[in-house]
Design a protein around this motif. Structure first.
Motif, PDB file in Angstrom:
ATOM      1  N   SER A 228      -6.871   9.250  -6.022  1.00  0.00           N
ATOM      2  CA  SER A 228      -7.385   8.007  -6.599  1.00  0.00           C
ATOM      3  C   SER A 228      -7.391   6.952  -5.499  1.00  0.00           C
ATOM      4  O   SER A 228      -6.382   6.739  -4.823  1.00  0.00           O
ATOM      5  N   LEU A 229      -8.545   6.296  -5.312  1.00  0.00           N
ATOM      6  CA  LEU A 229      -8.700   5.334  -4.215  1.00  0.00           C
ATOM      7  C   LEU A 229      -9.395   4.065  -4.704  1.00  0.00           C
ATOM      8  O   LEU A 229     -10.295   4.131  -5.553  1.00  0.00           O
TER       9      LEU A 229
ATOM     10  N   ASN B 104      -2.762   3.186  -7.957  1.00  0.00           N
ATOM     11  CA  ASN B 104      -2.845   2.440  -6.702  1.00  0.00           C
ATOM     12  C   ASN B 104      -1.983   1.182  -6.720  1.00  0.00           C
ATOM     13  O   ASN B 104      -1.703   0.607  -5.675  1.00  0.00           O
ATOM     14  N   LEU B 105      -1.605   0.725  -7.910  1.00  0.00           N
ATOM     15  CA  LEU B 105      -0.808  -0.492  -8.035  1.00  0.00           C
ATOM     16  C   LEU B 105       0.592  -0.210  -8.555  1.00  0.00           C
ATOM     17  O   LEU B 105       1.562  -0.826  -8.123  1.00  0.00           O
TER      18      LEU B 105
ATOM     19  N   ARG C  41     -12.922   5.366  -6.196  1.00  0.00           N
ATOM     20  CA  ARG C  41     -13.237   6.787  -6.086  1.00  0.00           C
ATOM     21  C   ARG C  41     -12.086   7.604  -6.655  1.00  0.00           C
ATOM     22  O   ARG C  41     -10.919   7.322  -6.376  1.00  0.00           O
ATOM     23  N   VAL C  42     -12.393   8.588  -7.466  1.00  0.00           N
ATOM     24  CA  VAL C  42     -11.394   9.562  -7.920  1.00  0.00           C
ATOM     25  C   VAL C  42     -11.944  10.955  -7.639  1.00  0.00           C
ATOM     26  O   VAL C  42     -13.149  11.209  -7.782  1.00  0.00           O
ATOM     27  N   ASN C  43     -11.058  11.850  -7.252  1.00  0.00           N
ATOM     28  CA  ASN C  43     -11.498  13.148  -6.743  1.00  0.00           C
ATOM     29  C   ASN C  43     -10.591  14.261  -7.248  1.00  0.00           C
ATOM     30  O   ASN C  43      -9.362  14.114  -7.278  1.00  0.00           O
TER      31      ASN C  43
ATOM     32  N   PHE D 246      -3.860   7.055  -3.614  1.00  0.00           N
ATOM     33  CA  PHE D 246      -2.772   7.765  -4.291  1.00  0.00           C
ATOM     34  C   PHE D 246      -3.135   9.234  -4.296  1.00  0.00           C
ATOM     35  O   PHE D 246      -4.232   9.624  -4.691  1.00  0.00           O
ATOM     36  N   CYS D 247      -2.217  10.073  -3.820  1.00  0.00           N
ATOM     37  CA  CYS D 247      -2.421  11.519  -3.799  1.00  0.00           C
ATOM     38  C   CYS D 247      -1.218  12.173  -4.476  1.00  0.00           C
ATOM     39  O   CYS D 247      -0.068  11.836  -4.163  1.00  0.00           O
TER      40      CYS D 247
END
Length: 296
Positions: A81-82, A53-54, A8-10, A103-104
């Motif tokens: 980003s999840l 995320n990595l 998911r990306v937002n 990640f925010c």
């Protein structure tokens, strides 16, 4: 090794705010997945976001840093980003089958307000970010799909999400929540679940540019032996274990063993080349002897 179940990306705007991932959810279902878009459709942006995320605050190349998303007034404000991972049996603890990594990030505040997590990039712009993990047994109100990144049309802020996660950490005993302000602490933590920076550095290298796979391997790994020696053994084992995460456990012994194997492979390669040269010399000598005999 865990498998990607959903992503998911937002709240991500790019190309000067003309394109966006408003709240994009994609199901991998732990299988190989193809994401097909026309050129300029946002594939590289999505890859860049997922890599956070990595390898937090990484780039695909110098032209595509994560902070580029914040450069203009039309760009992003706070991005998310999840990735939801289905954990391997060996990594499941207390029956938590899923691990959500997140990640925010936002553009850094004024100089006096910049937090410890800010990182300055080449053009002087900096971003603030944090990573987090949420563990759950089943899909719920705070899984990757339902985590409230917006409410009544309003996007959650950087501080708002961090406070929300802190409340979950204290009050929801059906979840396990971890929040990380430092990149190193976060990366060390996710290695415990089979997510190694070195493996994702390979993926990052392959995806630097459109159609870069062939160029990447032709430039760096022209033979199968080079792939084994320099890519698999060198990158995954030496970087993941020897340089960062080796302690007195069996992992250290494994790393040392595999590095020894690498040295032996290189030694065997040299000996094989010497044997081939010797065989060619024998063929040349035999041919020369046959010509001498025919002359006689």
């Amino acid at each position: 090794m865990p498998h990607i179940n959903r992503i998911r990306v937002n709240n991500v705007k790019y190309n000067f705010g003309t394109q966006f991932y408003d709240d994009f959810l994609m199901r991998f279902s732990c299988k190989n997945t193809i994401y097909d878009l026309a050129n300029g459709g946002g594939k590289s942006v999505l890859m860049l976001l997922l890599l956070q995320n990595l390898i937090p605050n990484c780039t695909l190349d110098d032209k595509q840093p994560i902070e580029k998303l914040f450069r203009t007034n039309e760009g992003s404000t706070t991005i998310h980003s999840l990735i939801e991972w289905s954990l391997s049996d060996v990594h499941i603890k207390d029956n938590f089958k899923y691990m959500l990594t997140g990640f925010c990030a936002r553009k850094a505040r004024e100089q006096g307000e910049i937090e410890e997590t800010s990182e300055t990039v080449k053009n002087g712009t900096s971003i603030e970010y944090f990573n987090y993990c949420i563990f759950y047994r089943n899909f719920n109100d705070n899984d990757i799909k339902n985590l409230p990144l917006s409410s009544n049309g309003e996007k959650i802020t950087y501080t708002g999400l961090k406070n929300y996660l802190k409340d979950l950490q204290k009050n929801d005993f059906n979840l396990e929540v971890k929040i990380f302000d430092k990149k190193g602490d976060y990366q060390r933590f996710i290695t415990e679940y089979g997510l190694y920076e070195s493996e994702w550095e390979i993926i990052r290298g392959i995806n630097k540019t459109e159609g870069h796979v062939r160029t990447y391997f032709e430039s760096n790994y022209k033979t199968t032996r080079k792939v084994v020696e320099d890519l698999l053994i060198e990158e995954i084992i030496e970087k993941s274990f020897k340089n960062k995460y080796v302690d007195d456990s069996d992992d250290g012994n494994l790393a040392e063993t595999l590095l020894n194997i690498k040295d032996k492979l290189m030694e065997l390669s040299k000996k094989k080349e010497e044997i081939n040269n010797f065989d060619r010399q024998i063929e040349i000598n035999d041919g020369f002897s046959q010509r001498i005999s025919s002359i006689r």
